[in-house]
Design an enzyme around this catalytic site. Structure first.
Site, PDB file in Angstrom:
ATOM      1  N   MET A 187      -1.287   2.976 -19.397  1.00  0.00           N
ATOM      2  CA  MET A 187      -1.845   1.799 -18.717  1.00  0.00           C
ATOM      3  C   MET A 187      -1.464   0.457 -19.589  1.00  0.00           C
ATOM      4  SD  MET A 187      -3.514   0.155 -16.360  1.00  0.00           S
ATOM      5  CE  MET A 187      -4.521  -1.333 -16.016  1.00  0.00           C
ATOM      6  N   HIS A 230      14.884   8.699  -8.258  1.00  0.00           N
ATOM      7  CA  HIS A 230      15.409   7.521  -8.020  1.00  0.00           C
ATOM      8  C   HIS A 230      16.816   7.342  -7.924  1.00  0.00           C
ATOM      9  CE1 HIS A 230      14.487   3.128  -9.333  1.00  0.00           C
ATOM     10  NE2 HIS A 230      15.711   3.195  -9.994  1.00  0.00           N
ATOM     11  N   HIS A 277      18.209   7.491 -16.547  1.00  0.00           N
ATOM     12  CA  HIS A 277      18.600   6.384 -15.198  1.00  0.00           C
ATOM     13  C   HIS A 277      20.240   6.451 -15.277  1.00  0.00           C
ATOM     14  CE1 HIS A 277      19.113   2.331 -13.520  1.00  0.00           C
ATOM     15  NE2 HIS A 277      17.812   2.544 -13.238  1.00  0.00           N
TER      16      HIS A 277
HETATM   17 FE1  DHE Z   1      17.865  -1.147  -9.200  1.00  0.00          FE
HETATM   18  C1  DHE Z   1      20.198   1.183  -7.840  1.00  0.00           C
HETATM   19  C2  DHE Z   1      15.475   0.627  -7.297  1.00  0.00           C
HETATM   20  C3  DHE Z   1      15.442  -2.789 -10.824  1.00  0.00           C
HETATM   21  C4  DHE Z   1      20.167  -2.935 -10.631  1.00  0.00           C
HETATM   22  N1  DHE Z   1      17.864   0.711  -7.885  1.00  0.00           N
HETATM   23  C5  DHE Z   1      19.116   1.110  -7.304  1.00  0.00           C
HETATM   24  C6  DHE Z   1      18.600   2.518  -6.483  1.00  0.00           C
HETATM   25  C7  DHE Z   1      17.099   2.238  -6.304  1.00  0.00           C
HETATM   26  C8  DHE Z   1      16.589   1.159  -7.061  1.00  0.00           C
HETATM   27  C9  DHE Z   1      16.402   3.049  -5.641  1.00  0.00           C
HETATM   28  C10 DHE Z   1      19.351   3.476  -5.849  1.00  0.00           C
HETATM   29  C11 DHE Z   1      19.989   2.758  -4.583  1.00  0.00           C
HETATM   30  C12 DHE Z   1      20.894   3.753  -3.853  1.00  0.00           C
HETATM   31  O1  DHE Z   1      21.906   4.240  -4.700  1.00  0.00           O
HETATM   32  O2  DHE Z   1      20.981   3.747  -2.766  1.00  0.00           O
HETATM   33  N2  DHE Z   1      15.738  -1.184  -9.182  1.00  0.00           N
HETATM   34  C13 DHE Z   1      15.018  -0.329  -8.281  1.00  0.00           C
HETATM   35  C14 DHE Z   1      13.533  -0.298  -8.648  1.00  0.00           C
HETATM   36  O3  DHE Z   1      12.760   0.136  -7.812  1.00  0.00           O
HETATM   37  C15 DHE Z   1      13.486  -1.227  -9.911  1.00  0.00           C
HETATM   38  C16 DHE Z   1      12.961  -0.400 -10.883  1.00  0.00           C
HETATM   39  C17 DHE Z   1      12.327  -2.453  -9.865  1.00  0.00           C
HETATM   40  C18 DHE Z   1      12.368  -3.111  -8.605  1.00  0.00           C
HETATM   41  O4  DHE Z   1      11.199  -3.606  -8.323  1.00  0.00           O
HETATM   42  O5  DHE Z   1      13.516  -3.508  -8.033  1.00  0.00           O
HETATM   43  C19 DHE Z   1      15.119  -1.834  -9.800  1.00  0.00           C
HETATM   44  N3  DHE Z   1      17.729  -2.603 -10.330  1.00  0.00           N
HETATM   45  C20 DHE Z   1      16.478  -3.237 -10.915  1.00  0.00           C
HETATM   46  C21 DHE Z   1      17.153  -4.358 -11.623  1.00  0.00           C
HETATM   47  O6  DHE Z   1      16.322  -5.132 -12.424  1.00  0.00           O
HETATM   48  C22 DHE Z   1      18.436  -4.538 -11.955  1.00  0.00           C
HETATM   49  C23 DHE Z   1      18.900  -4.288 -13.412  1.00  0.00           C
HETATM   50  C24 DHE Z   1      19.081  -5.743 -11.577  1.00  0.00           C
HETATM   51  C25 DHE Z   1      19.059  -6.331 -10.046  1.00  0.00           C
HETATM   52  O7  DHE Z   1      19.864  -6.503  -9.489  1.00  0.00           O
HETATM   53  O8  DHE Z   1      17.974  -6.032  -9.473  1.00  0.00           O
HETATM   54  C26 DHE Z   1      18.705  -3.336 -10.673  1.00  0.00           C
HETATM   55  N4  DHE Z   1      19.846  -0.995  -9.211  1.00  0.00           N
HETATM   56  C27 DHE Z   1      20.644  -1.884  -9.726  1.00  0.00           C
HETATM   57  C28 DHE Z   1      21.816  -1.623  -9.519  1.00  0.00           C
HETATM   58  C29 DHE Z   1      22.148  -0.403  -8.709  1.00  0.00           C
HETATM   59  C30 DHE Z   1      20.765  -0.235  -8.469  1.00  0.00           C
HETATM   60  C31 DHE Z   1      23.234  -2.459 -10.180  1.00  0.00           C
HETATM   61  C32 DHE Z   1      23.373   0.118  -8.118  1.00  0.00           C
HETATM   62  C33 DHE Z   1      23.979   0.992  -9.186  1.00  0.00           C
HETATM   63  C34 DHE Z   1      25.197   1.506  -8.874  1.00  0.00           C
HETATM   64  O9  DHE Z   1      26.387   1.560  -9.496  1.00  0.00           O
HETATM   65  O10 DHE Z   1      25.351   2.095  -7.655  1.00  0.00           O
END
Ligand code: DHE
Length: 581
Positions: free
Chosen positions: A126, A365, A407
């Site tokens: 926490m 995730h 990740h």
């Molecule tokens: Fe993401 C993919 C969830 C924060 C950039 N992110 C994903 C996926 C999930 C997810 C479930 C897979 C999708 C799929 O393949 O169908 N991301 C989350 C969150 O829950 C989290 C931790 C916080 C939130 O509240 O959103 C989060 N993500 C981020 C960021 O802060 C990032 C770094 C910058 C942004 O743009 O928001 C970010 N997430 C990404 C990217 C992908 C991604 C670039 C796809 C990667 C790829 O190469 O396919």
């Protein structure tokens, strides 16, 4: 090589341009056990409920013996709870990676206990919201009282509500029959402009911004239809934009909201099903929605509420994390975070929907396929595991222990000089990069075990990338507290993995003077001879995309434009369409 991590929410807040005065100092090393959550690697890489705070929710009625809140206090606490607490403790407070906070438990503990717990945190994870200055004593008191009251429930979002948001802007019969632009679509990049809620379509050959398209709030990822014609973009507000890349100037041809909070979208990729259907998963309500591929007409809404894989207890809000499409069968793999289940959804018959439920591990995730496309590897991040699913046999193959908070993004596939085909993941929580053998035919002894662990620059890694035509492996570290590490990339020679990586100062190469210049998400061009990196600064600062020559590892181009606001993910059409990574 490893360096201490600060909280991810702090980093994200900084990237979002939030005030530094309320955030712990960058790079601060913490020794106080109360700070374990913040200093523990990857400890706070938890989702925020970005959109839910904006939803009107009814304040539960007063109960005897329970402190009452004014309407204004209730609104403030509700907002803070969804933004900062719901990611771990759940929207309905039934617990996720954090403990349950239902009123039977909170009332037993009482006001003082809750107030102190929020103030000082715990070694169990926490955060010390008060001690760190993130929350004021008044805010904490209100939050403790809020937790003694029943939680408000955000609205459901069923077919009726989804349909009410559905718009076909250009119907299929009015769309071009052939491609109307001169762009080499296969080498187009869809770039997330996170804080402006837009995507930039950048021509991979000329590096010119072709167009910028308005999308959902805090836009998240882009995916491509099997034919390569349609681009699907999901915002955190669960808005899906369908963009037709054949138009003279590609634009949105249909849109819909599939829920209130979402992160994933995918299309049907099996033979005979190309471009026919789309699917999007939401965090709230916990559901996924199947749509017509060319209009986004919502066809079917499936809830994910159910029991967890381990304790087999009911969970009321299991969020949909990544969704990938099998190319073997008309199936999607829908990864459900809180229950730890991979749902293999057979989309060939939506009336008699067949779902194979695979028990993986909790807090699924992100993940990707191995190079053969048969096996899907997904991170159960809070359990430090990778689960492997055989998409041909629809079976769990193995759950593999890796490092702290894996990740993978979609991971990186290459042929290892000794162990044959491997898939690699980095970690939020450590410098380790785990290489997992993926060839049960010719390299059986290495399959589904960590065959080698190499060391990157430090924790805070989010994405890792290589290409079938390259012998380089790029590893980002945008969430590392050390500004130099966060703004540079480690690149390994895949034939000499025992050697230290070369460090490319991408942030410096961008020529931008201001900001932390977090370098995130390596993405190859179609030919596999260039790698693109986002230099991710705060909304009010300059950002850029830096293009590196893969062979020489030297700077090729810097793409700078005032319209490139907070670029993060970049999705090359061909590589995304064919799962090349
Ligand atoms: Fe993401 C993919 C969830 C924060 C950039 N992110 C994903 C996926 C999930 C997810 C479930 C897979 C999708 C799929 O393949 O169908 N991301 C989350 C969150 O829950 C989290 C931790 C916080 C939130 O509240 O959103 C989060 N993500 C981020 C960021 O802060 C990032 C770094 C910058 C942004 O743009 O928001 C970010 N997430 C990404 C990217 C992908 C991604 C670039 C796809 C990667 C790829 O190469 O396919």
């Amino acid at each position: 090589m490893s360096r201490t991590l600060i909280s991810v929410s702090t980093v994200l807040a900084m990237a979002l341009g939030a005030s530094l005065a309320t955030s712990p100092a960058l790079g601060q090393t913490r020794t106080d056990p109360k700070d374990a959550h913040k200093s523990s690697p990857g400890g706070r890489y938890e989702p925020r409920m970005d959109v839910l705070p904006g939803q009107g929710m009814k304040q539960p009625g007063a109960e005897p013996g329970v402190p009452t809140l004014t309407a204004a206090e209730f609104e403030d606490a509700r907002k803070v709870y969804f933004e900062r607490c719901a990611g771990c403790h759940g929207v309905l407070r039934k617990g996720a990676t954090g403990k349950a906070l239902t009123t039977d438990l909170t009332r037993e503990k009482g006001f003082e206990y809750l107030r102190d717990f929020i103030t000082y945190g715990s070694p169990g994870g926490m955060p010390n919201w008060g001690d760190s200055g993130d929350m004021s004593p008044q805010q904490i008191e209100v939050m403790a009282k809020y937790l003694l009251n029943e939680p408000p429930t955000p609205p459901e979002f069923g077919l009726k509500e989804i349909k009410a948001t559905w718009k076909v802007i250009v119907p299929p019969e009015r769309r071009p029959r052939t491609k109307q632009n001169a762009i080499n679509i296969e080498n187009l990049f869809s770039v997330t402009l996170r804080d402006s809620g837009e995507v930039a379509l950048i021509d991979g050959d000329t590096k010119q911004i072709f167009t910028i398209i308005k999308t959902g709030y805090a836009v998240h990822i882009s995916r491509i239809s099997a034919s390569g014609r349609y681009l699907y973009v999901v915002g955190r507000d669960a808005k899906i934009n369908l963009i037709d890349l054949w138009m003279a100037k590609p634009d949105t041809v249909a849109e819909v909201r599939v829920g209130l909070e979402a992160r994933s979208v995918e299309t049907s990729k099996a033979k005979g099903w190309e471009d026919k259907l789309a699917v999007a998963g939401s965090y709230w309500p916990p559901q996924y929605v199947i749509m017509k591929g060319d209009t986004l007409e919502p066809l079917k809404v499936e809830g994910t509420r159910g029991t967890t894989v381990d304790t087999q207890e009911y969970h009321p809000e299991p969020r949909v994390a990544s969704i990938v499409a099998s190319s073997h069968k008309p199936e999607w793999l829908v990864n459900v975070k809180e229950t730890g289940k991979v749902l293999m959804v057979d989309y060939s018959d939506l009336t008699n929907l067949k779902i194979t439920t695979i028990a993986a591990d909790r807090f699924l995730h992100d993940g990707g396929f191995d190079r053969s496309g048969r096996y899907f590897l997904v991170a159960a991040n809070a359990r430090n595991k990778i689960a492997v699913v055989d998409t041909k046999e629809s079976k769990l193959v193995k759950i593999i222990e890796v490092g702290q908070t894996p990740h993978p993004g979609r991971g990186a596939n290459f042929t290892h000089p000794k162990f044959g085909p491997v898939w690699a993941t980095g970690h939020l929580g450590s410098e380790a990069i785990s290489l997992i053998g993926t060839d049960p035919e010719k390299n059986k002894q290495y399959a589904w075990t960590v065959v080698q662990t190499i060391e990157g620059q430090g924790g805070g890694n989010l994405f890792i990338k290589t290409h079938p035509r390259s012998r380089n492996l790029y590893v980002d570290t945008p969430l590392n507290p050390d500004a130099d590490v966060a703004s540079s990339i480690a690149v390994f020679n895949l034939d000499k993995l025992d050697q230290k990586p070369e460090i490319l100062p991408i942030g410096q190469w961008s020529g931008i003077a201001e900001g932390t210049k977090r370098v995130v998400h390596p993405e190859y061009n179609k030919d596999g001879n260039e790698v693109w990196f986002s230099v991710w600064n705060a909304k009010n600062q300059q950002s850029a995309i830096v293009v590196v020559d893969d062979k020489t590892r030297k700077l090729k181009t810097v793409i700078k434009d005032p319209r490139l606001v907070t670029p993060t993910g970049k999705f090359n059409v061909y590589n995304t369409q064919h799962d090349v990574y």
